[in-house]
Motif scaffolding. Structure first.
Motif, mmCIF file in Angstrom:
data_model
loop_
_atom_site.group_PDB
_atom_site.id
_atom_site.type_symbol
_atom_site.label_atom_id
_atom_site.label_comp_id
_atom_site.label_asym_id
_atom_site.label_seq_id
_atom_site.Cartn_x
_atom_site.Cartn_y
_atom_site.Cartn_z
ATOM 1 N N THR A 212 42.541 34.665 41.770
ATOM 2 C CA THR A 212 41.749 35.937 40.970
ATOM 3 C C THR A 212 42.496 36.663 40.379
ATOM 4 O O THR A 212 43.553 37.204 41.167
ATOM 5 C CB THR A 212 40.777 36.540 41.953
ATOM 6 O OG1 THR A 212 39.986 35.608 42.628
ATOM 7 C CG2 THR A 212 40.083 37.752 41.026
ATOM 8 N N GLY A 213 42.532 36.894 39.023
ATOM 9 C CA GLY A 213 43.518 37.861 38.483
ATOM 10 C C GLY A 213 43.167 38.148 36.907
ATOM 11 O O GLY A 213 42.224 37.650 36.391
ATOM 12 N N VAL A 214 44.179 38.867 36.413
ATOM 13 C CA VAL A 214 43.637 39.216 35.027
ATOM 14 C C VAL A 214 44.254 38.105 34.050
ATOM 15 O O VAL A 214 45.168 37.452 34.381
ATOM 16 C CB VAL A 214 44.751 40.429 34.513
ATOM 17 C CG1 VAL A 214 44.881 40.554 33.076
ATOM 18 C CG2 VAL A 214 44.117 41.631 35.652
ATOM 19 N N ALA B 127 47.450 46.863 30.268
ATOM 20 C CA ALA B 127 46.376 45.997 30.833
ATOM 21 C C ALA B 127 46.927 44.617 31.443
ATOM 22 O O ALA B 127 46.331 44.005 32.283
ATOM 23 C CB ALA B 127 45.173 45.730 29.953
ATOM 24 N N TYR B 128 47.905 43.796 30.748
ATOM 25 C CA TYR B 128 48.154 42.585 30.920
ATOM 26 C C TYR B 128 49.431 42.159 31.734
ATOM 27 O O TYR B 128 50.087 41.244 31.483
ATOM 28 C CB TYR B 128 48.225 41.894 29.683
ATOM 29 C CG TYR B 128 46.767 41.807 29.018
ATOM 30 C CD1 TYR B 128 45.657 40.890 29.565
ATOM 31 C CD2 TYR B 128 46.407 42.666 27.801
ATOM 32 C CE1 TYR B 128 44.627 41.100 28.928
ATOM 33 C CE2 TYR B 128 45.244 42.804 27.104
ATOM 34 C CZ TYR B 128 44.165 41.748 27.908
ATOM 35 O OH TYR B 128 43.165 42.027 27.419
ATOM 36 N N ASP C 148 36.395 37.256 27.098
ATOM 37 C CA ASP C 148 36.400 37.819 28.394
ATOM 38 C C ASP C 148 37.892 38.333 28.774
ATOM 39 O O ASP C 148 38.012 39.454 29.350
ATOM 40 C CB ASP C 148 36.239 36.583 29.573
ATOM 41 C CG ASP C 148 34.860 36.274 29.716
ATOM 42 O OD1 ASP C 148 33.758 37.056 29.227
ATOM 43 O OD2 ASP C 148 34.657 35.344 30.254
ATOM 44 N N ALA C 149 38.708 37.531 28.387
ATOM 45 C CA ALA C 149 40.199 37.897 28.468
ATOM 46 C C ALA C 149 40.558 39.402 27.932
ATOM 47 O O ALA C 149 41.332 40.098 28.223
ATOM 48 C CB ALA C 149 41.269 36.952 28.222
ATOM 49 N N ASN D 163 39.953 45.026 33.546
ATOM 50 C CA ASN D 163 38.774 45.248 34.276
ATOM 51 C C ASN D 163 37.983 44.111 34.389
ATOM 52 O O ASN D 163 36.886 43.805 35.142
ATOM 53 C CB ASN D 163 37.741 46.284 33.691
ATOM 54 C CG ASN D 163 38.668 47.465 33.432
ATOM 55 O OD1 ASN D 163 39.356 48.010 34.445
ATOM 56 N ND2 ASN D 163 38.273 48.309 32.132
ATOM 57 N N ALA D 164 38.648 42.982 33.660
ATOM 58 C CA ALA D 164 37.783 41.593 33.653
ATOM 59 C C ALA D 164 38.560 40.478 34.280
ATOM 60 O O ALA D 164 39.076 39.841 33.574
ATOM 61 C CB ALA D 164 37.498 41.566 32.250
ATOM 62 N N THR D 165 38.593 40.559 35.461
ATOM 63 C CA THR D 165 39.440 39.505 36.178
ATOM 64 C C THR D 165 38.774 38.239 36.093
ATOM 65 O O THR D 165 37.505 38.099 36.003
ATOM 66 C CB THR D 165 39.809 39.798 37.584
ATOM 67 O OG1 THR D 165 38.538 40.094 38.369
ATOM 68 C CG2 THR D 165 40.942 41.019 37.693
#
Ligand code: SF4
Lengths: 201, 471
Positions: free
Chosen positions: A8-10, A64-65, A132-133, A138-140
């Motif tokens: 689970t990740g960015v 964010a990334y 999504d990416a 905030n969107a993992t």
């Protein structure tokens, strides 16, 4: 090799087609005789400006990334040379999963040898995952290898296909050389046959 | 050795004859007859062997040569760059420790690994050949199943002399007719890639057939198979014929005497049977092909010498339009320019695509008595020491030097620009190599892929010209 089960990740969106291995890791990083430490060279020509500082526009430099573990990329990812430095660089940076509509063969193979999961999805699914990416930290996403699913931030699920043998190796972090060496008597008897059938080879 | 009675393709036949073991899911263990290694993708494989205390299973089936990283200037006093030197020394040590034959940078047999294999007769029809380099597909010109592998697979082959593989699909590309004068094997393969795209062959082994392929020399066939990888294919193949046998006869590592006769009998069975199934078929007419130039940063960005650089709106999807815009920006082009108006700063003739003697002869013929444009710096890098010697024996080097070309020592050189041979940012180059990716020939360097005679003519004129009408 580190097993791959769930992640689970960015996810970082890299919306470029034909990302080649020269782009992933330029040749000046190929002079090493080690597998490690290549993360600094990852995408270096896009990631750094001419004076060596971070290019703020490049996706993996955006706050964010910076810790992205998943890459969502355009078609034909990993085309070009056979350099395994490409997956080594991805891994060293922290990326353990790449999602695209297609991969070049050698790069695809190389990923599995290093505990990286390359996932092929349809264009429609890719467009959705790319969106999504783009939503950032905030969107993992969750990659579930045992059930072959990608779960998006809004509960959307994308199923994916993977060859069962490769899945097995990845899930268990197995070294395929060890497995092949167990077949050494089959290899010997093949060599025996070869020496009479095609001795010139 | 598994065999079915249904008609088989050439790929099917070679595959069947190398399967050691098949798993229930179809994954196979494939026996590898020949393994080529070089300094860039092998050190980590040997390190892996040492860490696991494993041996090289069949050192006599492996051949090591330095090519990617060696300077193409005088090497007799050693290699200056410390990292390059370490990599070269590491290969030498690994070869010594594991008992592998090795051609160092001073050996006349040294050169680009895919030129060395055929030259030595190491490359043979019906064999499986791998190398930690994607252009291993070159060897397919001999009817060998040859493909590039990663470093972990190099280690796997060293340890077990096998590779874990799932079978690829069969694709046939038939090139009918005869090439017009001034149009070459390079133009054929660029046209094919333009047609199918760089992912067009993904998951396939491509067999090249048809009159135009049969008419090509072994060198021309190697040029075609070499760039199969640029079309995404795992390997390229041409069925062996009299030209193949004539090329191989008496090469140092080719079979001799009775072994030759036995090999020949086997080689003659290597063709796709009538009615064999191909998953995909492509047809092309050689007679209609023009000399081709790439305008962008992907080998599929091809255009005829008589054409123009595309405009952004020629792209279909938004992604494609974005790709064209990105390529135009990188290449410093606006879109719409005539190809013949594009001016060059550099010319590179060499690489495993076009660094063989036939390529150099064609260049010499084109430039004899002419002079490289004052605005252009042009280099010729022979593919191997033997190619260099042969060229010098024929006096080609004199023609090149008299015309103002830089004549260098063999190696990969500016094909991938790992050594000192590279483009400066913004420099534009006509190159006989195989990749025009961003940064491939140097950071922010701009590459246009062409045939050797197109590169030669561009060097003389300072811009691209149509060699069909150029005198
Ligand atoms: S000449 Fe170029 S393509 Fe060929 S092996 Fe060397 S670097 Fe690779």
């Amino acid at each position: 090799m580190k097993p791959f089960t769930n992640l689970t990740g960015v996810a970082a969106p890299l919306d470029i087609m034909n990302v080649d291995t020269d782009m992933i890791i330029p040749k000046q990083y190929l002079k090493t005789i080690k597998r490690t430490g290549l993360g600094t060279g990852l995408f270096s020509e896009m990631r750094y400006t001419d004076d060596g500082s971070d290019n703020p526009d490049f996706i993996l430099n955006k706050p964010a990334y910076r810790k992205a573990e998943i890459l969502v990329a355009g078609d034909n990812f990993g085309c070009g040379s056979s350099r395994e430095h490409a997956p080594w660089a991805l891994l060293d940076f922290g990326i353990r999963c790449v999602i695209s509509t297609s991969f070049a063969d050698i790069f695809y193979n190389n990923c599995f040898k290093n505990g990286i999961l390359p996932i092929t999805v349809s264009q429609t699914d890719l467009d959705k995952l790319m969106d999504d990416a783009r939503r950032g930290a905030n969107a993992t996403m969750t990659i579930d290898l045992p059930s072959q699913e990608i779960r998006g931030p809004d509960g959307g699920v994308v199923k994916f296909e993977i060859d069962s043998f490769r899945k097995h190796l990845l899930l268990n972090g197995l070294d395929d050389i060890g497995l092949t060496m167990e077949k050494s008597s089959a290899i010997s008897s093949f060599e025996q046959k070869l020496s009479t059938a095609r001795p010139w080879a | 050795m598994a065999q079915s009675s249904a008609p088989r393709t050439l790929y099917d036949k070679i595959w069947d004859d190398h399967v050691v073991d098949t798993q229930p899911d179809g994954t196979c263990l494939l026996y590898i007859d020949r393994h080529l290694i070089h300094e860039v993708t092998s050190p980590q494989a040997f390190e892996g062997l040492r860490m696991a205390k494993r041996k090289v299973r069949a050192p006599q089936k492996t051949l090591a040569v330095v090519d990617h990283n060696v300077p193409t200037s005088d090497r007799s006093k050693g290699i200056e760059d410390p990292e390059s030197r370490t990599q070269v020394e590491t290969l030498a040590e690994n070869a010594r420790e594991f008992g592998i034959e090795y051609y160092n940078e001073l050996d006349k047999r040294q050169g680009v690994v895919h030129i060395v294999g055929p030259e030595q007769g190491f490359t043979l029809p019906g064999t499986t050949i791998v190398c930690g380099d994607s252009h291993t597909s070159t060897h397919g010109a001999f009817g060998a199943l040859a493909h590039g592998i990663g470093t972990s697979e190099v280690e796997h082959v060293l340890a077990t002399q096998t590779l874990i593989q799932a079978k690829a699909k069969n694709m046939r590309i038939t090139v009918d007719g005869q090439l017009p004068a001034g149009v070459t094997a390079k133009d054929i393969i660029l046209a094919i890639i333009g047609e199918i795209g760089t992912a067009g062959g993904t998951g396939h082994v491509m067999e090249y057939a048809g009159e135009a392929i049969r008419s090509l020399s072994m060198e021309g066939r190697m040029t075609i198979c070499n760039m199969s990888i640029e079309g995404g294919a795992r390997a390229g193949l041409v069925a062996p014929d009299e030209k193949t046998y004539a090329y191989l006869k008496d090469r140092p590592k080719a079979p001799k005497g009775m072994a030759w006769d036995m090999a020949l009998a086997y080689w003659k069975t290597l063709f796709s049977d009538e009615g064999a199934h191909f998953d995909r078929e492509i047809r092309l007419d050689a007679a209609n092909l023009p000399p081709i130039v790439t305008w962008g940063t992907s080998p599929e960005d091809v255009v005829s010498i008589t054409g123009n650089v595309p405009l952004v709106d020629t792209g279909h999807s938004d992604q494609k339009k974005a790709a064209i815009q990105r390529a135009l920006d990188y290449m410093g082009l606006k879109g719409g320019e005539k190809i013949t108006d594009i001016k060059l700063d550099r010319v590179f003739i060499g690489s495993c695509t076009n660094g063989r003697i036939e390529d150099l002869r064609a260049v010499a013929k084109a430039v004899e008595g002419k002079t490289v444009a004052s605005t252009v710096s042009a280099m010729i890098v022979p593919g191997s020491g033997l190619v260099k010697l042969q060229a010098e024996e024929e006096g080609l080097d004199k023609i090149f030097k008299a015309a103002g070309f830089d004549w260098r020592e063999p190696g990969c050189s500016m094909c991938l620009a790992m050594n000192a041979d590279k483009l400066a940012p913004g420099e534009r180059c006509a190159s006989t190599s195989n990749r025009n990716f961003e940064g491939r020939q140097g950071f922010k360097g701009r590459t246009h892929l062409v045939s050797p005679i197109m590169a030669a003519a561009a060097a003389i004129e300072g811009h691209f010209v149509d060699v069909r009408t150029w005198a």
